[in-house]
Scaffold this motif. Sequence first.
Motif: not given
Length: 168
Positions: A70, A74, A76, A110-112, A145-146, A148
């Motif tokens: 991203d 990080k 995705m 950290d990863y999304t 961390k995110n 979606y």
Amino acid sequence: MEEQYRQWRIKAIVERAARYSAGSLNSRGLAALEEQLTYAEFKASVMQGDDNGRLLEYVNTQVIFQAGVDFESKPMVVFCACNLPSAKDVDYDRMLNLIIFRLDEFVENDYTVVLFTSGATNAPGWQWMSKAYRRLDRKYRKNVKNLYVVHPSMWSKMLFQVLGRIVR
């Protein structure tokens, strides 16, 4: 996963004991066999499965995979719930192990997560979802961390509402 690993070890010990000593194995020999069985062997056994790794390939290419990074560099991780196979065709517990093994590559940093749910024809049951959530330790959740959700279906909206009330 700990319970499945323990059960796999017991089964593997019994198989090895029968294979190597024709059923006559003393406790010292059994302990030696048990020490040889490692988590890596368990992982390799689950990955290979009884289908020569076809489910592993499907999970890694169609269900969960990395799709770049991203804007904060990080990784995705894309999870395509719309590509889940039918529970009649595959063992969802084995598939969960394969998904967790794939997530092990990302959980240290950290990863999304990008979740595609629209068009899912094979939605897992509530029991399996609950078991899957319990199997995801803190290490799998702390560095997300995110999250979606792309084109959420009614099923995924209900799931997030229920989990949102439980997780708080």
